[in-house]
Design a protein around this motif. Structure first.
Motif, PDB file in Angstrom:
ATOM      1  N   TYR A  66      66.749 -25.578   3.875  1.00  0.00           N
ATOM      2  CA  TYR A  66      66.801 -26.537   4.977  1.00  0.00           C
ATOM      3  C   TYR A  66      65.905 -27.753   4.779  1.00  0.00           C
ATOM      4  O   TYR A  66      66.214 -28.833   5.282  1.00  0.00           O
ATOM      5  CB  TYR A  66      66.416 -25.851   6.293  1.00  0.00           C
ATOM      6  CG  TYR A  66      67.355 -24.748   6.710  1.00  0.00           C
ATOM      7  CD1 TYR A  66      68.729 -24.905   6.631  1.00  0.00           C
ATOM      8  CD2 TYR A  66      66.853 -23.540   7.192  1.00  0.00           C
ATOM      9  CE1 TYR A  66      69.601 -23.889   7.010  1.00  0.00           C
ATOM     10  CE2 TYR A  66      67.709 -22.515   7.591  1.00  0.00           C
ATOM     11  CZ  TYR A  66      69.072 -22.703   7.490  1.00  0.00           C
ATOM     12  OH  TYR A  66      69.931 -21.699   7.873  1.00  0.00           O
TER      13      TYR A  66
ATOM     14  N   PRO B 207      67.230 -30.719   0.535  1.00  0.00           N
ATOM     15  CA  PRO B 207      67.716 -32.038   0.986  1.00  0.00           C
ATOM     16  C   PRO B 207      66.770 -33.186   0.640  1.00  0.00           C
ATOM     17  O   PRO B 207      67.213 -34.326   0.522  1.00  0.00           O
ATOM     18  CB  PRO B 207      67.825 -31.864   2.507  1.00  0.00           C
ATOM     19  CG  PRO B 207      67.979 -30.396   2.718  1.00  0.00           C
ATOM     20  CD  PRO B 207      67.155 -29.765   1.650  1.00  0.00           C
TER      21      PRO B 207
ATOM     22  N   ARG C  18      59.389 -35.706  12.613  1.00  0.00           N
ATOM     23  CA  ARG C  18      59.961 -35.152  11.391  1.00  0.00           C
ATOM     24  C   ARG C  18      59.191 -33.882  11.077  1.00  0.00           C
ATOM     25  O   ARG C  18      58.035 -33.753  11.458  1.00  0.00           O
ATOM     26  CB  ARG C  18      59.867 -36.144  10.227  1.00  0.00           C
ATOM     27  CG  ARG C  18      60.791 -37.357  10.388  1.00  0.00           C
ATOM     28  CD  ARG C  18      60.594 -38.361   9.262  1.00  0.00           C
ATOM     29  NE  ARG C  18      61.610 -39.404   9.300  1.00  0.00           N
ATOM     30  CZ  ARG C  18      61.567 -40.478  10.087  1.00  0.00           C
ATOM     31  NH1 ARG C  18      60.547 -40.627  10.921  1.00  0.00           N
ATOM     32  NH2 ARG C  18      62.530 -41.382  10.061  1.00  0.00           N
TER      33      ARG C  18
ATOM     34  N   GLU D 118      66.101 -22.380  11.117  1.00  0.00           N
ATOM     35  CA  GLU D 118      67.546 -22.261  11.298  1.00  0.00           C
ATOM     36  C   GLU D 118      67.997 -22.925  12.596  1.00  0.00           C
ATOM     37  O   GLU D 118      69.037 -23.597  12.642  1.00  0.00           O
ATOM     38  CB  GLU D 118      67.953 -20.785  11.302  1.00  0.00           C
ATOM     39  CG  GLU D 118      69.452 -20.563  11.473  1.00  0.00           C
ATOM     40  CD  GLU D 118      69.814 -19.095  11.515  1.00  0.00           C
ATOM     41  OE1 GLU D 118      70.896 -18.770  12.059  1.00  0.00           O
ATOM     42  OE2 GLU D 118      69.025 -18.263  11.019  1.00  0.00           O
TER      43      GLU D 118
ATOM     44  N   TRP E  33      65.927 -27.142  12.388  1.00  0.00           N
ATOM     45  CA  TRP E  33      65.731 -28.033  11.244  1.00  0.00           C
ATOM     46  C   TRP E  33      66.793 -27.885  10.154  1.00  0.00           C
ATOM     47  O   TRP E  33      66.614 -28.363   9.046  1.00  0.00           O
ATOM     48  CB  TRP E  33      64.327 -27.821  10.665  1.00  0.00           C
ATOM     49  CG  TRP E  33      63.277 -28.064  11.705  1.00  0.00           C
ATOM     50  CD1 TRP E  33      62.581 -27.131  12.407  1.00  0.00           C
ATOM     51  CD2 TRP E  33      62.847 -29.334  12.196  1.00  0.00           C
ATOM     52  NE1 TRP E  33      61.730 -27.739  13.301  1.00  0.00           N
ATOM     53  CE2 TRP E  33      61.872 -29.093  13.201  1.00  0.00           C
ATOM     54  CE3 TRP E  33      63.181 -30.658  11.886  1.00  0.00           C
ATOM     55  CZ2 TRP E  33      61.239 -30.117  13.893  1.00  0.00           C
ATOM     56  CZ3 TRP E  33      62.547 -31.689  12.580  1.00  0.00           C
ATOM     57  CH2 TRP E  33      61.589 -31.408  13.569  1.00  0.00           C
ATOM     58  N   ALA E  34      67.909 -27.245  10.496  1.00  0.00           N
ATOM     59  CA  ALA E  34      68.991 -27.110   9.525  1.00  0.00           C
ATOM     60  C   ALA E  34      69.660 -28.448   9.237  1.00  0.00           C
ATOM     61  O   ALA E  34      70.278 -28.629   8.196  1.00  0.00           O
ATOM     62  CB  ALA E  34      70.028 -26.100  10.016  1.00  0.00           C
ATOM     63  N   ASP E  35      69.538 -29.380  10.180  1.00  0.00           N
ATOM     64  CA  ASP E  35      70.010 -30.752   9.959  1.00  0.00           C
ATOM     65  C   ASP E  35      69.074 -31.697  10.708  1.00  0.00           C
ATOM     66  O   ASP E  35      68.030 -31.265  11.215  1.00  0.00           O
ATOM     67  CB  ASP E  35      71.473 -30.929  10.410  1.00  0.00           C
ATOM     68  CG  ASP E  35      71.695 -30.563  11.871  1.00  0.00           C
ATOM     69  OD1 ASP E  35      70.784 -30.815  12.697  1.00  0.00           O
ATOM     70  OD2 ASP E  35      72.760 -30.026  12.201  1.00  0.00           O
ATOM     71  N   ASP E  36      69.442 -32.960  10.815  1.00  0.00           N
ATOM     72  CA  ASP E  36      68.535 -33.965  11.378  1.00  0.00           C
ATOM     73  C   ASP E  36      68.728 -34.188  12.873  1.00  0.00           C
ATOM     74  O   ASP E  36      68.029 -35.009  13.462  1.00  0.00           O
ATOM     75  CB  ASP E  36      68.741 -35.300  10.633  1.00  0.00           C
ATOM     76  CG  ASP E  36      67.589 -36.269  10.842  1.00  0.00           C
ATOM     77  OD1 ASP E  36      66.430 -35.822  10.774  1.00  0.00           O
ATOM     78  OD2 ASP E  36      67.850 -37.465  11.094  1.00  0.00           O
ATOM     79  N   SER E  37      69.624 -33.456  13.507  1.00  0.00           N
ATOM     80  CA  SER E  37      69.955 -33.751  14.910  1.00  0.00           C
ATOM     81  C   SER E  37      68.774 -33.521  15.844  1.00  0.00           C
ATOM     82  O   SER E  37      68.535 -34.324  16.764  1.00  0.00           O
ATOM     83  CB  SER E  37      71.155 -32.926  15.359  1.00  0.00           C
ATOM     84  OG  SER E  37      70.900 -31.536  15.194  1.00  0.00           O
TER      85      SER E  37
END
Length: 419
Positions: free
Chosen positions: A91, A95, A247, A309, A312-316
């Motif tokens: 995660y 990236p 972040r 999970e 922080w699995a994506d930036d949303s």
């Protein structure tokens, strides 16, 4: 509960427990607290940053129960650490194109930083370490001793604990004094090569030191300085990491690549104590504290995996946090502007913001007390408790955030208009 009991059992360094008018909370959910009388409070303290995702987070609790049903009533610590390694690599590291070793170091933030120092000393063969602090405590006496730097800078370079040398933080002496240039001058002129530091340890926001914030230019200059002088760069993320600044890693917007990263405090999501060290793969391995084979260590690592999970699995989620930052920052700046003649200011990054009041007049402490009486929990920080620390949960609903800010607005008005 009798106040004398708290006097006997609470540590004297706990700021909230010994604050005037402190309440004893009996229930908590999300960003709301309740005392024994059932009175509700909005929480702008997040357990001093240990609960970034609110109290008794239902999403994390649901995920934890599911995992425990699958694995049994407890979690094996070694297995949980392996699962966390896989999650953080998937995660966060992959990236970003990062590669780090992940080490369990114990249950405290200090353990994580101490482990980083051991690695740095073994890797470089040197003992000294540089850390950064504000130097406001030292009165300006006599002429400046180096290009615009007041005498505090000389004190900072010569004062230390053991092998730690404290140097002035970004902005310590105002915008016209380059504290990074001063540090390099000290490296070039004051220390023999064998005495030069093995590493520098730095926070992007001094969470317990007045909410001072460094600039990305200053941090990039520090990274370049470390490379020139063979020092390792250790990012202390134990307070302002894990998403607090918008972040997951507070420094990542700068483009800096740390040699080591210390993580703790809100890492587990539930306030369970755990600390980890991330280190470059080529750095030496030292003897770390092994994960103890008990339920607490396993649960802390398991919930840390669930946090990654869930959020922080994506930036949303980070996008939502930064939107709340803009709301909070705009509100505080408008509030401070209304009392600019009294010297109020704002500093911070993400959802760790500080309303700065003149020191040592006790204004921030009085505002915190007034806000508590109106149902809002805040903390104070700084050498004279002159900064009101605003630390809402990253998951706080925007309507509730606004409601808390309205309470703060009224509290500030009542305190300042009475002076």
């Amino acid at each position: 509960m009798e106040p004398r009991i708290l006097e006997r059992v609470q540590s004297h360094v706990r700021d909230y427990a010994r604050a005037a008018g402190a309440s004893l909370f009996t229930r908590a959910q999300g960003s709301m607290l309740a005392d024994a009388c059932g009175r509700q409070y909005i929480d702008f303290s997040s357990a001093a940053g240990a609960l970034n995702y609110g109290h008794d987070n239902p999403l994390l609790m649901q995920m934890l129960r599911r995992q425990l049903r699958e694995q049994g009533s407890s979690s094996d610590a070694a297995r949980a650490l392996d699962r966390f390694r896989d999650a953080i690599t998937s995660y966060l590291f992959r990236p970003r194109g990062w590669e780090y070793q992940i080490h369990y170091t114990g249950t405290t933030a200090a353990a994580s930083v101490e482990a980083a120092l051991k690695v740095a000393r073994r890797a470089t063969g040197r003992q000294n370490v540089v850390s950064f602090t504000r130097c406001d405590a030292v009165a300006r006496r006599g002429p400046s001793t180096c290009e615009g730097a007041p005498r505090q800078a000389v004190w900072a370079a010569r004062t230390g604990v053991g092998n730690t040398l404290f140097m002035p933080y970004d902005g310590s002496f105002g915008p016209d004094v380059d504290t990074m240039a001063y540090l390099e001058r000290q490296l070039d002129t004051q220390w023999r090569h064998s005495e030069r530091p093995a590493a520098v340890v730095v926070e992007t926001v001094l969470g317990e030191g007045g909410i001072d914030v460094l600039s990305w230019r200053w941090l990039r200059d520090l990274e370049a300085l470390c490379r020139r002088h063979g020092m390792l760069l250790i990012m202390d993320e134990t307070i302002v990491g894990c998403g607090r600044t918008g972040r997951f890693f507070s420094f990542e917007a700068s483009g800096v690549r740390a040699d080591m990263i210390a993580l703790s405090r809100s890492l587990s999501g539930f306030g369970l104590p755990v600390s980890l060290l991330l280190s470059r793969p080529d750095l030496p391995i030292v003897q770390y504290h092994a994960p103890v084979a008990d339920e607490n260590a396993g649960l802390a690592l398991l919930t840390a995996e669930q946090v990654l999970e869930a959020y922080w699995a994506d930036d949303s989620f980070a996008v939502h946090v930064r939107r709340k930052e803009r709301l909070l920052r705009d509100w505080l700046e408008n509030l401070a502007q209304g009392y600019a003649h009294l010297g109020l200011g704002v500093r911070g990054r993400g959802l760790i913001q500080g309303l700065v009041t003149p020191a040592p007049m006790g204004i921030a402490t009085e505002i915190a007390g007034k806000a508590l009486g109106c149902g809002l929990v805040t903390l104070t920080t700084g050498m004279h408790d002159e900064v009101l620390k605003i630390l809402p949960a990253l998951t706080i609903d925007e309507d509730l955030l606004v409601q808390g800010l309205e309470v703060l607005d009224r509290s500030v008005a009542e305190v300042l208009e009475s002076r």
